[in-house]
Scaffold this motif. Structure first.
Motif, PDB file in Angstrom:
ATOM      1  N   CYS A 104       6.509  36.801  38.369  1.00 47.08           N
ATOM      2  CA  CYS A 104       6.448  37.977  39.244  1.00 47.08           C
ATOM      3  C   CYS A 104       7.582  38.973  38.986  1.00 47.08           C
ATOM      4  O   CYS A 104       7.354  40.176  39.003  1.00 47.08           O
ATOM      5  CB  CYS A 104       6.501  37.542  40.710  1.00 47.08           C
ATOM      6  SG  CYS A 104       5.066  36.608  41.237  1.00 47.08           S
ATOM      7  N   SER A 105       8.796  38.460  38.759  1.00 50.44           N
ATOM      8  CA  SER A 105       9.975  39.336  38.683  1.00 50.44           C
ATOM      9  C   SER A 105      10.556  39.486  37.288  1.00 50.44           C
ATOM     10  O   SER A 105      11.495  40.250  37.107  1.00 50.44           O
ATOM     11  CB  SER A 105      11.076  38.793  39.599  1.00 50.44           C
ATOM     12  OG  SER A 105      10.595  38.647  40.906  1.00 50.44           O
ATOM     13  N   THR A 146       8.345  32.732  40.196  1.00 49.26           N
ATOM     14  CA  THR A 146       9.215  33.879  40.465  1.00 49.26           C
ATOM     15  C   THR A 146       9.552  34.628  39.178  1.00 49.26           C
ATOM     16  O   THR A 146       9.748  35.837  39.203  1.00 49.26           O
ATOM     17  CB  THR A 146      10.512  33.449  41.181  1.00 49.26           C
ATOM     18  OG1 THR A 146      11.123  32.388  40.442  1.00 49.26           O
ATOM     19  CG2 THR A 146      10.233  32.997  42.598  1.00 49.26           C
ATOM     20  N   GLU A 147       9.615  33.924  38.039  1.00 46.97           N
ATOM     21  CA  GLU A 147       9.858  34.601  36.755  1.00 46.97           C
ATOM     22  C   GLU A 147       8.626  35.381  36.305  1.00 46.97           C
ATOM     23  O   GLU A 147       8.744  36.442  35.703  1.00 46.97           O
ATOM     24  CB  GLU A 147      10.238  33.585  35.683  1.00 46.97           C
ATOM     25  CG  GLU A 147      11.593  32.946  35.909  1.00 46.97           C
ATOM     26  CD  GLU A 147      11.887  31.853  34.905  1.00 46.97           C
ATOM     27  OE1 GLU A 147      13.017  31.862  34.371  1.00 46.97           O
ATOM     28  OE2 GLU A 147      11.025  31.010  34.644  1.00 46.97           O
TER      29      GLU A 147
END
Length: 157
Positions: free
Chosen positions: A81-82, A78-79
């Protein structure tokens, strides 16, 4: 015997959807795991000949050149990707915000572990298994434990 297109539910909660021939997985099909992951493959007489596993968050497993969470790049998917959070705000797990761990328990990856009872339950608090001595020691040594008191990031005024 099962033949044609269909689905088959295994006792573990995993489900197969796809082509069946003579009672086995044969042709294109996918396994849908209870944790949200999927394995899409071409099957030959019940054996996958080529396939791809995708985790519940969309991360695709690659057996060659796998660089996720290695020694050089320790970011969660998630880090990647975001983006990273601001300095001082740590992301503890790939799930953000992380699961709330019951008091006195540990998050051992597939559920919560209570060291008093030595029981592991899934994230819906259903019994999974009893931990043996080796698993108990590993969980105590490496897994994230519930805080005795809650703390939150509070910006400076």
């Amino acid at each position: 015997r099962m033949e044609g297109q269909g689905s088959y539910a295994l006792p573990t909660g995993t489900e197969y959807r796809g082509a069946l021939r003579d009672g086995t997985f044969h042709g294109e099909g996918e396994l849908l795991f209870p944790n949200g992951g999927t394995y899409r493959a071409v099957w030959h007489r019940g054996v996958p000949t080529q396939g791809k596993y995708t985790f519940a968050d969309g991360l695709e497993y690659k057996d060659k050149k796998w660089h996720y969470c290695d020694g050089y790049d320790r970011r969660f998917y998630t880090e990647i990707c975001s983006g990273l959070k601001p300095a001082g705000i740590s992301q503890l797990t790939n799930l953000d915000p992380p699961r709330k761990i019951p008091v006195g328990c540990y998050d051992c990856g597939d559920g919560f572990y209570n060291p008093e009872t030595r029981v592991i339950v899934d994230y819906k608090l259903r019994f999974l298994r009893n931990a043996d001595d080796d698993e108990h020691e590993w969980i105590i040594r490496t897994c994230r434990k519930a805080w005795d008191e809650t703390t939150e990031h509070k910006p400076k005024p």
